[in-house]
Design an enzyme around this catalytic site. Sequence first.
Site, short mmCIF file in Angstrom:
data_model
loop_
_atom_site.label_atom_id
_atom_site.label_comp_id
_atom_site.label_asym_id
_atom_site.label_seq_id
_atom_site.Cartn_x
_atom_site.Cartn_y
_atom_site.Cartn_z
CG LEU A 113 -1.93 -1.08 1.42
CD1 LEU A 113 -2.65 -0.91 2.76
CD2 LEU A 113 -2.93 -1.10 0.28
CG ASP A 114 0.25 4.44 -2.76
OD1 ASP A 114 1.03 3.63 -3.30
OD2 ASP A 114 -0.65 5.05 -3.38
CB ALA A 115 3.83 6.22 2.53
CB THR B 126 -3.06 3.97 0.85
OG1 THR B 126 -3.04 4.87 -0.26
CG2 THR B 126 -4.31 3.11 0.78
NE ARG C 225 -2.32 8.78 -4.58
CZ ARG C 225 -1.09 9.05 -4.17
NH1 ARG C 225 -0.29 8.05 -3.78
NH2 ARG C 225 -0.64 10.29 -4.15
#
Length: 308
Positions: free
Chosen positions: A139-141, A143, A239
Amino acid sequence: MSDQRSMPVPDGLEGDRLDSALARMFGLSRTRAAELVAQGQVRLDGSDTAKSDRVVAGAWLEVNLPPPPTAPSPRPDPVPGLGVVHEDDDIIVIDKPVGVVAHPTVGWSGPTVVEGLLASGVRLSTSGAAERQGIVHRLDANTTGLMVVAKSERAYTVLKAAFRQREVDKGYRTLVQGHPDPLRGTIDAPLDRHPAGDGRFAVVSGGRPSVTHYETVEAFRAASLLDVQLETGRTHQIRVHMAAMRHPCVGDHLYGADPTLAARLGVQRQWLHAAHLAFEHPTERRRVEFTSDHPADLHRALEILRED
C-alpha cells in the site's frame, strides 16, 4: 559495475526527446537520464548525443546504466498504531496506519511494516529480496488499511501467485471530488510512469493493463464516497484512474485534488483506505475474509460532509 544496454529505439518513442525516451524505457527520472547523456553514457547509431536530440524509431541505442541503489536491510523498529487483525503460523494480516511503507526502500527513512513486525517478534518469510521479508503486496505510505504478510515460505509462494493471478479480492473505500457519471462503472486504462519522470503515474498508451471497478456508496454536495474493487494492483492505480476521470481522491494533491476542500475536511493525505481483503488461506485452503473500519481522520471528514 554499470549495466550496458544495446537495443533499437521502439516505434512508440519516435520523435521523443532523448532524455524523455530514456526515462520511459528504463524507468529513470528525466533529470537522471539527462545526466547520463551529459556524462557521455548514451550513444545513438554510434554517435555522441545531447539530451534534446529527437530519437528515430529503429536507431541503435547504447546506454551505460549505473547500478541500481541498494535498499537498506530491515532492522527491528517499533511502529506505533500497527494493528494486527489476524495471525497464525503462516500469515499475519495487519491494519497499516498512515505514514508507513511496506518495506525499506531507497530514499525512505520512515517506518515500515517489515521493521515494525520484526520489532514485535514476528517471524517473516525470507523468500524474495532481503528487505522485503514476507511482503506479497503493498500500500502507498499514506493509504491506510489491510495488508497480508507471509510468515512461512509456503505462504509467500502461494500468496504471490494468488496476487499475480488476480485471485485476491481487494476492496477499497475512497472519497473523490464531485460525482462520477455513471455512478458505477469500470475504468480500463493502461498505466505507466508519467512522462515527466517526477514519480507520478499516468494513463499511457502501451502501459500496463489496469482495471478498476467502482460504485457510489454515498453522495455529498462536493464529493462522493466510493466502493472500489481492483482487478489489477498497479502503483497509484486508484489515484490515477480517479484523477483521469476528473474526480481525484480528496486530499491527493499529487494528482490534482482541491487543497481548499481537503483543508475544510481536515484531510492531510489522499482519502483512500484498504477496507476489505479476501483470499484462499495458503495452507488451510479455506476462504478467509477481513475488513477494516475507516481510521479517525477519514471518518471525521465524512462526518463534516454529512453535517453540511
